[in-house]
Design a protein around this motif. Structure first.
Motif: not given
Length: 357
Positions: A3, A67, A88, A90, A122
């Motif tokens: 993330e 995203q 990934n 954000h 997020k």
């Protein structure tokens, strides 16, 4: 999967940049806040490609990428294996001087994201900022190292194959948000995208084109991304041909490797699935017609030679043509001159019935 938020982006950026450079290819996916600003701008079978592009331009100007997933596939030189490093990201747009982005959110898209456990906190509180080239140029102070635009520039600089699934919307959003405002001309858009990414492969279009040649394997009945991924991870998909390359997650990408749980419509997971499906399709094609006694592992460079005729052809949904050809002339429109619509019971047509078709 890792993330990436505003809090760890700067620390991870050098690693991400190096992985892009070391990769055989990079696959991407985006999630966004809306798909049509109103009925007039919804996709229609009767659009010309210029009309379709203008609708996509309007979409990219009104909605955000919330995203974006990126998966770098690196060949293990000691084995028939690819190691995938998936991130990934954000995102949330920068507020910089007078630049204060207005954007829309479509209820159905928000509902879809919520259904698939999208983390709105997020998005708002930890989103990575970004400006495109034009927005950066509008400010005298140096903001060239700002946010996700750095990753976009690494992708452009690397010229690595860029893989997506049904990726025309993705390309429009990436162009608008990280490069510059989408042009008025559809022809100019095609030219500029090809200059940025000279080797694009769309697994939606690829699986459609390969369905007939590879029908004996009985794996390509459906070409949605979840269906293709499920087909290739099934017992049959794993053993259908010899020397199918393995795909393993990097050590720091533990979320997708634990327990076999699937996270469809999370951008990082979908980006991984795109690259996974691409490799499996390539190997099926490479082994098609090859005797078992002659089968061998296939170098990645051979895969690319096999798909030369499918490169830069990006799928078009519900449109007059099946794909956009980014390095040449588009195919001839398959749209009929007339369509006759009747009701089954002979009752009069209404505008609602016509719109539903």
């Amino acid at each position: 999967m890792v993330e990436v938020t505003v809090y760890n982006f700067s620390k991870l950026l050098p690693t991400i940049s190096q992985l892009i450079k070391d990769s055989c290819f990079v696959s991407i996916d985006t999630e966004f806040t809306g798909s049509a600003i109103d009925y007039v701008h919804s996709m229609n079978l009767f659009d010309t490609m210029e009309e379709r592009f203008n609708k996509l331009k309007s979409l990219a100007q009104h909605f955000l990428i919330c995203q974006i997933g990126l998966s770098a596939f690196i060949k293990d030189q000691r084995a028939n294996t690819y190691v995938t490093h998936t991130y990934n990201f954000h995102l949330f747009p920068s507020v910089c001087g007078l630049h204060d982005r207005r954007f829309s959110m479509q209820a159905s898209n928000v509902e879809f994201l919520r259904k698939h456990n999208f983390d709105f906190n997020k998005f708002i509180y930890q989103g990575i900022p970004y400006l495109n080239d034009e927005q950066e140029a509008a400010y005298s102070r140096n903001v060239a190292d700002l946010g996700f635009t750095c990753v976009f520039r690494e992708l452009v600089k690397s010229k690595k194959p860029l893989i997506g699934h049904n990726m025309l919307v993705d390309l429009c959003l990436v162009y608008e948000n990280f490069y510059r405002s989408l042009p008025d001309s559809y022809k100019e858009f095609k030219h500029n995208v090809h200059q940025l990414f000279p080797l694009i492969i769309d697994t939606k279009q690829l699986s459609f084109q390969l369905r007939k040649p590879l029908e004996s394997y009985d794996l390509l009945e459906f070409n949605g991304l979840p269906e293709l991924y499920e087909a290739f991870t099934s017992a049959k998909g794993k053993s259908v041909v010899l020397f199918m390359p393995d795909v393993v997650h990097a050590r720091d990408c533990v979320k997708y490797s634990n327990g076999g749980k699937k996270y469809f419509h999370e951008a990082g997971f979908d980006a991984f699935c795109v690259g996974f499906v691409f490799l499996k399709l390539m190997h099926l094609l490479a082994m098609n017609g090859v005797k078992s006694s002659q089968a061998r592992p296939v170098p990645f460079s051979n895969y690319l030679k096999l798909v030369e005729c499918f490169v830069n052809k990006v799928n078009v949904i519900r449109g007059p043509i099946h794909y956009v050809n980014f390095d040449g002339v588009d195919p001839v429109a398959a749209r009929p001159k007339w369509i006759m619509i009747t009701t089954r019971n002979g009752s009069p047509l209404t505008s609602d019935i016509v719109r539903a078709t």
